[in-house]
Every structure is written in C-alpha cells, then in structure tokens.
Design an enzyme around this catalytic site. Structure first.
Site, PDB file in Angstrom:
ATOM      1  CB  THR A  58       6.086  -4.863   7.467  1.00 37.11           C
ATOM      2  OG1 THR A  58       6.426  -4.499   6.138  1.00 37.11           O
ATOM      3  CG2 THR A  58       7.345  -4.724   8.318  1.00 37.11           C
ATOM      4  CG  ASP A  59       6.502  -6.742   2.365  1.00 33.80           C
ATOM      5  OD1 ASP A  59       6.708  -5.672   2.985  1.00 33.80           O
ATOM      6  OD2 ASP A  59       6.102  -6.767   1.184  1.00 33.80           O
ATOM      7  CD  GLU A  60       9.058  -1.624   4.373  1.00 34.75           C
ATOM      8  OE1 GLU A  60      10.045  -1.103   4.906  1.00 34.75           O
ATOM      9  OE2 GLU A  60       8.187  -0.975   3.770  1.00 34.75           O
TER      10      GLU A  60
ATOM     11  CG  ASP B 188      16.491   5.930  -4.653  1.00 31.79           C
ATOM     12  OD1 ASP B 188      15.311   5.900  -4.236  1.00 31.79           O
ATOM     13  OD2 ASP B 188      17.042   4.964  -5.207  1.00 31.79           O
TER      14      ASP B 188
ATOM     15  CE  LYS C  65       5.776  -3.807  12.295  1.00 34.09           C
ATOM     16  NZ  LYS C  65       4.570  -3.581  13.150  1.00 34.09           N
TER      17      LYS C  65
ATOM     18  CE1 TYR D 132       7.205   0.162  10.037  1.00 33.68           C
ATOM     19  CE2 TYR D 132       7.958  -0.655   7.905  1.00 33.68           C
ATOM     20  CZ  TYR D 132       6.999  -0.612   8.902  1.00 33.68           C
ATOM     21  OH  TYR D 132       5.828  -1.334   8.768  1.00 33.68           O
TER      22      TYR D 132
ATOM     23  CE  LYS E 125       2.493   9.066  22.105  1.00 33.92           C
ATOM     24  NZ  LYS E 125       3.936   8.863  21.875  1.00 33.92           N
TER      25      LYS E 125
HETATM   26  P1  NAD Z   1      -0.534   3.964  10.621  1.00 31.84           P
HETATM   27  O1  NAD Z   1       0.713   4.760  10.768  1.00 31.84           O
HETATM   28  O2  NAD Z   1      -1.584   4.406   9.662  1.00 31.84           O
HETATM   29  O3  NAD Z   1      -1.254   3.806  12.035  1.00 31.84           O
HETATM   30  C1  NAD Z   1      -0.542   3.525  13.213  1.00 31.84           C
HETATM   31  C2  NAD Z   1      -1.472   3.766  14.399  1.00 31.84           C
HETATM   32  O4  NAD Z   1      -0.744   3.441  15.601  1.00 31.84           O
HETATM   33  C3  NAD Z   1      -1.937   5.214  14.538  1.00 31.84           C
HETATM   34  O5  NAD Z   1      -3.318   5.258  14.815  1.00 31.84           O
HETATM   35  C4  NAD Z   1      -1.134   5.742  15.720  1.00 31.84           C
HETATM   36  O6  NAD Z   1      -1.804   6.762  16.457  1.00 31.84           O
HETATM   37  C5  NAD Z   1      -0.946   4.479  16.547  1.00 31.84           C
HETATM   38  N1  NAD Z   1       0.244   4.554  17.419  1.00 31.84           N
HETATM   39  C6  NAD Z   1       1.495   4.916  17.072  1.00 31.84           C
HETATM   40  N2  NAD Z   1       2.311   4.891  18.140  1.00 31.84           N
HETATM   41  C7  NAD Z   1       1.548   4.478  19.192  1.00 31.84           C
HETATM   42  C8  NAD Z   1       1.816   4.245  20.566  1.00 31.84           C
HETATM   43  N3  NAD Z   1       3.044   4.444  21.086  1.00 31.84           N
HETATM   44  N4  NAD Z   1       0.808   3.815  21.355  1.00 31.84           N
HETATM   45  C9  NAD Z   1      -0.442   3.620  20.857  1.00 31.84           C
HETATM   46  N5  NAD Z   1      -0.752   3.845  19.567  1.00 31.84           N
HETATM   47  C10 NAD Z   1       0.234   4.268  18.738  1.00 31.84           C
HETATM   48  O7  NAD Z   1      -0.052   2.491  10.288  1.00 31.84           O
HETATM   49  P2  NAD Z   1      -0.666   1.392   9.292  1.00 31.84           P
HETATM   50  O8  NAD Z   1      -0.160   1.641   7.936  1.00 31.84           O
HETATM   51  O9  NAD Z   1      -2.108   1.276   9.543  1.00 31.84           O
HETATM   52  O10 NAD Z   1       0.090   0.092   9.850  1.00 31.84           O
HETATM   53  C11 NAD Z   1      -0.461  -0.652  10.927  1.00 31.84           C
HETATM   54  C12 NAD Z   1       0.459  -1.826  11.235  1.00 31.84           C
HETATM   55  O11 NAD Z   1       0.572  -2.660  10.102  1.00 31.84           O
HETATM   56  C13 NAD Z   1       1.889  -1.402  11.606  1.00 31.84           C
HETATM   57  O12 NAD Z   1       2.320  -2.271  12.621  1.00 31.84           O
HETATM   58  C14 NAD Z   1       2.676  -1.630  10.320  1.00 31.84           C
HETATM   59  O13 NAD Z   1       4.007  -1.929  10.613  1.00 31.84           O
HETATM   60  C15 NAD Z   1       1.941  -2.821   9.733  1.00 31.84           C
HETATM   61  N6  NAD Z   1       1.972  -2.935   8.254  1.00 31.84           N
HETATM   62  C16 NAD Z   1       1.613  -1.878   7.467  1.00 31.84           C
HETATM   63  C17 NAD Z   1       1.578  -2.037   6.073  1.00 31.84           C
HETATM   64  C18 NAD Z   1       1.169  -0.915   5.157  1.00 31.84           C
HETATM   65  O14 NAD Z   1       1.274  -1.049   3.949  1.00 31.84           O
HETATM   66  N7  NAD Z   1       0.666   0.205   5.656  1.00 31.84           N
HETATM   67  C19 NAD Z   1       1.934  -3.265   5.507  1.00 31.84           C
HETATM   68  C20 NAD Z   1       2.304  -4.314   6.358  1.00 31.84           C
HETATM   69  C21 NAD Z   1       2.306  -4.142   7.733  1.00 31.84           C
HETATM   70  O1  DAU Z   2       5.805  -3.356   2.459  1.00 36.74           O
HETATM   71  C1  DAU Z   2       4.996  -3.002   3.545  1.00 36.74           C
HETATM   72  C2  DAU Z   2       5.297  -1.586   3.959  1.00 36.74           C
HETATM   73  O2  DAU Z   2       4.728  -0.737   2.964  1.00 36.74           O
HETATM   74  C3  DAU Z   2       4.766  -1.217   5.332  1.00 36.74           C
HETATM   75  O3  DAU Z   2       5.397  -2.013   6.309  1.00 36.74           O
HETATM   76  C4  DAU Z   2       5.006   0.261   5.639  1.00 36.74           C
HETATM   77  O4  DAU Z   2       4.408   0.601   6.879  1.00 36.74           O
HETATM   78  C5  DAU Z   2       4.378   1.080   4.522  1.00 36.74           C
HETATM   79  O5  DAU Z   2       4.657   2.451   4.741  1.00 36.74           O
HETATM   80  C6  DAU Z   2       4.904   0.643   3.157  1.00 36.74           C
HETATM   81  O6  DAU Z   2       6.299   0.984   3.007  1.00 36.74           O
HETATM   82  P1  DAU Z   2       6.877   1.617   1.648  1.00 36.74           P
HETATM   83  O7  DAU Z   2       8.099   2.364   1.969  1.00 36.74           O
HETATM   84  O8  DAU Z   2       6.935   0.582   0.581  1.00 36.74           O
HETATM   85  O9  DAU Z   2       5.649   2.609   1.287  1.00 36.74           O
HETATM   86  P2  DAU Z   2       5.620   4.098   0.715  1.00 36.74           P
HETATM   87  O10 DAU Z   2       4.195   4.404   0.371  1.00 36.74           O
HETATM   88  O11 DAU Z   2       6.347   5.057   1.592  1.00 36.74           O
HETATM   89  O12 DAU Z   2       6.447   3.977  -0.634  1.00 36.74           O
HETATM   90  C7  DAU Z   2       6.068   3.080  -1.661  1.00 36.74           C
HETATM   91  C8  DAU Z   2       7.130   3.167  -2.758  1.00 36.74           C
HETATM   92  O13 DAU Z   2       7.051   4.455  -3.373  1.00 36.74           O
HETATM   93  C9  DAU Z   2       8.557   3.049  -2.226  1.00 36.74           C
HETATM   94  O14 DAU Z   2       9.336   2.344  -3.179  1.00 36.74           O
HETATM   95  C10 DAU Z   2       9.025   4.484  -2.114  1.00 36.74           C
HETATM   96  C11 DAU Z   2       8.275   5.178  -3.247  1.00 36.74           C
HETATM   97  N1  DAU Z   2       7.923   6.599  -2.996  1.00 36.74           N
HETATM   98  C12 DAU Z   2       7.259   6.898  -1.840  1.00 36.74           C
HETATM   99  C13 DAU Z   2       6.924   8.208  -1.560  1.00 36.74           C
HETATM  100  C14 DAU Z   2       6.190   8.546  -0.262  1.00 36.74           C
HETATM  101  C15 DAU Z   2       8.246   7.580  -3.919  1.00 36.74           C
HETATM  102  O15 DAU Z   2       8.834   7.288  -4.980  1.00 36.74           O
HETATM  103  N2  DAU Z   2       7.917   8.881  -3.636  1.00 36.74           N
HETATM  104  C16 DAU Z   2       7.267   9.231  -2.497  1.00 36.74           C
HETATM  105  O16 DAU Z   2       7.000  10.444  -2.280  1.00 36.74           O
END
Ligand code: NAD
Ligand code: DAU
Length: 379
Positions: A137-139, A315, A189, A185, A38
């Site tokens: 995700t592991d969350e 926090d 998921k 979130y 999207k």
């Molecule tokens: P991201 O936010 O970087 O990318 C998400 C993408 O989905 C974007 O390109 C966005 O435009 C698209 N999108 C959002 N809503 C949409 C919709 N309604 N229709 C079509 N496209 C849409 O996310 P990411 O970090 O790359 O995560 C990708 C997947 O992996 C997610 O499902 C997330 O839950 C999962 N995941 C992420 C992590 C992490 O650490 N980032 C870890 C484990 C699992």
């Molecule tokens: O565990 C997998 C997940 O990891 C994915 O499913 C999510 O999409 C991805 O966003 C990520 O989630 P987290 O919440 O763990 O990621 P984030 O980078 O937001 O934060 C990592 C850790 O750092 C978390 O304990 C919160 C902390 N944090 C984050 C931000 C953005 C801070 O302390 N300060 C910050 O400004």
C-alpha cells in the site's frame, strides 16, 4: 489437464483479490489459479460466484499463518507463482486490535515466504521461473503535507484524474521515498514489505512489490469510506466524516489495479518496486458531496437532498493527511495507464452497490458468514 502455471492468489475472497482472481481465471485458462483465503469477516466467496465453476479455479480455505499447510500446498499444487494479497486491511480496526495485524500481515507473509523458499529451493531449477509478488500500500510512505489547500494543476495527468485534475501539494510518493508508517496497519504492511525484499537479498528469491493508492469499485467491504457511505445514504443514516473531511486520498478503480498486477506479474523487473495510482486526489469532504449527488440522482431523489446526513465526528487517531502516488515508473516502463475517469468509475461503482443490495444486506447483516461457514465447516 497439465497447466502452464500453478499460481496461488492469497486473499482472493476479499475486495481486490476477487478482482485479481476473476481476471486471471478468465484471461488465462491454461493457468491453474488457487485462491487461498481464511475467510475472515472480509472474505466472501459470493464475490467470486461467476468463476467458482471454472475448471482452472480452486478454492482452499486456509490461514497463511499455518506454515505446515502453506508448505504442503506449495508442494501438492506445484506452485510457481504467488500473488499475495491476504491481509488485515482496515486502518480503524488496526487501531483497536494491532496484534491481529502483526499476526496476519507480518507473520503470515513470513510463513508464506518460508514455505515458498522451502519448496522452490528443493527443486532442481530452484528459483527459475518462480515469482513471489507482494501487494502493498501507499500508506507505508507515511503522510504528505497539503501545501495548496485549494489545489493546483499536478505535473502529470492520467485518465483517472478526469475533470477534477488537482494536486494538493508538490510532493508525491515515489519508489525511492523512505518508509514512514503511522498506523499499526501501515506499520505491519511496511514490515511485510521489508521481509519480502530481505528474501530476495538473502536467498535470491525472485520478488516484486507494488504499492497502490486507495481502491474503489464493486465488492468492497462496507466499512471502507465509499461503500459505507453509499449504503448509509441509501438508508438515510448519518455519514461520519472524520475531522473536517480535509484529508486527501488518491483513488483508483479496482479493475485498473488488477490490470496493473497482471502486467507486473508477467513483465515487471525482479526485485523492483512499482507504485500504482491514478494522480486522482480528492479531499474526503468533496468526494462525499459527489457521492451524495450521485446516489440521490440514481435513486430519483432531489439534488443534494441528503447533504444534511454529513456528520463531522472525532478524527481518526494518527490520521494521515494526504496520500498522492507518483506512478510514472509503471507508466514509463510497462505502459500502464488507468482506463477509467473517476466520475465514470464512481458512477459505475455507486450503481453496482444500488443494484446489488442483496450483497450489501448480506454483508452488513453478517448472513454471508453463516452460509459459507456451513459450507466450509472444519471436520
Ligand atoms: P480485504 O480486507 O477486502 O480482503 C482481505 C482478504 O484476505 C479477505 O478475503 C480475508 O479473508 C483474507 N485474509 C485475511 N487474513 C487472512 C489470513 N490470515 N489467511 C488467509 N487469508 C486471510 O482487503 P483488500 O482491500 O482487498 O486488500 C487486499 C490487499 O491489497 C491487502 O494486502 C491490502 O493491504 C492491499 N491494498 C489495499 C488497498 C485498498 O484500497 N483496499 C490499496 C492498496 C493496497
Ligand atoms: O491508501 C491505500 C489504503 O486505502 C489501503 O492500504 C487500505 O487497505 C484501505 O483501507 C485504504 O485506507 P484508508 O484509511 O485511506 O481508507 P478508508 O476507506 O478507511 O478511509 C478513506 C478516508 O476516509 C480516510 O481519510 C478516512 C476517511 N473516513 C473513513 C471512514 C471509514 C471517514 O472520514 N469516515 C469514515 O467512516
């Protein structure tokens, strides 16, 4: 040209999705890869510039919640595989705006499942050779406790854990663990994971679900810890560490996640769940210190010059204390292992953000959205 497979990858313009698209487009020239995205704030086609001209790649700007559009795509592209990554992915945003997360992550996944079911059930071979692969995700497992504040040697070792080979508790997320999501979130998921499994149990759809730990690497939107902090250190802005920085995350290099997805897409057992992680636990505050050292060294600043940027702030609400993934099932069954040590991966990542300041500046200024909005303007 007739392609061997026609695969939709949703969310391919995002962080992980772009790495998965790149891997599949390059490795499988006989597969047609259709990136359905999207282009929300997190989607950026600049992440895919190096593959956008490939003959086996196609981009379709679409919302997965648009059921009619998903049905029409399934049929017109004769899709036999879906790798579903599209989602709202940032926990802090979900706390402010849970509706958007329920809409995309739950209703969007359901819309895609129903579109796949309609199309596949209309074919003579029905579900033969089809796969709906859902990325989660592991969350969803909730939070683990910290029982060893100083950390102990974990029972397992992988390349990712490198020299910092530490576990902060004796429990890990396994595939059998009961779901216990805490943030909007992770609740969204978890709900989508249940729908995917329900489509297997009810309709016999071939599905697979994977739950991965925190990814890091190039092209991550700079609202997430690592790119946000690299950018802030570069610009000498405060580093907002939530609480006391005691929370623990298990970090995996994004290309290792993409390799796992490739392996599971081709060889994973139907209806199974696989956990993906590196046995690579870090307390946020320790990780932030390594980041400061790395950025300062690469920018030629004196060691730890920017430590005073660390700012402890309020926090995150419902902040999960510790995530730690047990990925031995994937290692045992399919022989997957992380390929990079964390220190190596982090250095590569920091260097990438510093070398690609245009990308960072475009994203932080919002410029990337204007460019692509113009290119893909709706008629
Ligand atoms: P991201 O936010 O970087 O990318 C998400 C993408 O989905 C974007 O390109 C966005 O435009 C698209 N999108 C959002 N809503 C949409 C919709 N309604 N229709 C079509 N496209 C849409 O996310 P990411 O970090 O790359 O995560 C990708 C997947 O992996 C997610 O499902 C997330 O839950 C999962 N995941 C992420 C992590 C992490 O650490 N980032 C870890 C484990 C699992
Ligand atoms: O565990 C997998 C997940 O990891 C994915 O499913 C999510 O999409 C991805 O966003 C990520 O989630 P987290 O919440 O763990 O990621 P984030 O980078 O937001 O934060 C990592 C850790 O750092 C978390 O304990 C919160 C902390 N944090 C984050 C931000 C953005 C801070 O302390 N300060 C910050 O400004």
């Amino acid at each position: 040209m007739e392609f061997k497979r026609n695969i939709i990858i949703t969310g391919g313009a995002g962080f992980i999705g772009s790495h998965v698209v790149r891997l599949f487009v390059r490795k499988y020239p006989d597969y047609r890869i259709i990136n359905v995205d999207k282009l929300t704030y997190a989607g950026n086609l600049a992440n895919l510039r190096d593959v956008e001209g490939c003959p086996n790649y196609k981009f379709v700007k679409a919302d997965i919640c648009d059921f009619a559009m998903m049905c029409s795509l399934m049929a017109s592209e004769n899709v036999d595989g879906i790798i579903h990554l599209a989602a709202e992915s940032h926990v802090d945003r979900s706390i402010r705006d849970p509706f958007t997360f329920a809409r995309t992550n739950v209703m969007g996944t359901l819309s895609l499942l129903e579109a796949a079911r309609n199309h596949w059930e209309s074919l003579p071979g029905k579900y033969d050779g089809k796969l709906f692969y859902h990325i989660s995700t592991d969350e969803v497992y909730g939070a683990l406790e910290i029982t060893d504040p100083e950390g102990v040697a974990p029972p397992y070792s992988t390349k990712a854990s490198g020299s910092h080979h530490v576990a902060y508790g004796s429990r890990f997320f396994t595939e059998e663990m009961k779901y216990s999501p805490h943030s909007p979130y992770s609740a969204s998921k978890a709900s989508s994971d249940h729908f995917v499994r329900a489509f297997h149990d009810t309709y016999g759809m071939p599905v697979v679900v994977t739950n991965c730990s925190n990814n890091y690497g190039p092209y991550q939107f700079p609202e997430k810890l690592i790119p946000l902090f690299v950018n802030n250190i570069r610009n000498r802005r405060p580093l907002p560490v939530y609480g006391r920085g005691e929370n623990v995350r298990d970090w995996l290099y994004v290309e290792d996640h993409a390799r796992a997805i490739d392996l599971i897409f081709h060889k994973g057992r139907i209806a199974e769940t696989y956990n993906i992680g590196g046995f690579n636990e870090w307390k946020n505050i320790d990780l932030v210190r390594v980041l400061i050292r790395t950025v300062d060294r690469l920018l030629g600043r004196s060691e730890d010059e920017d430590s005073d940027l660390i700012t402890f702030v309020e926090d995150r609400k419902g902040h999960d204390l510790r995530y730690a993934i047990d990925s031995t099932k994937l290692q045992r069954e399919l022989g997957w292992e992380p390929s990079l040590q964390f220190e190596e991966g982090l250095l590569k990542t920091v260097r990438w953000y510093l070398d690609n300041q245009d990308w960072l500046d475009n994203v932080t200024s919002g410029e990337y959205q204007n460019y692509y909005r113009e290119m893909y303007r709706q008629p």
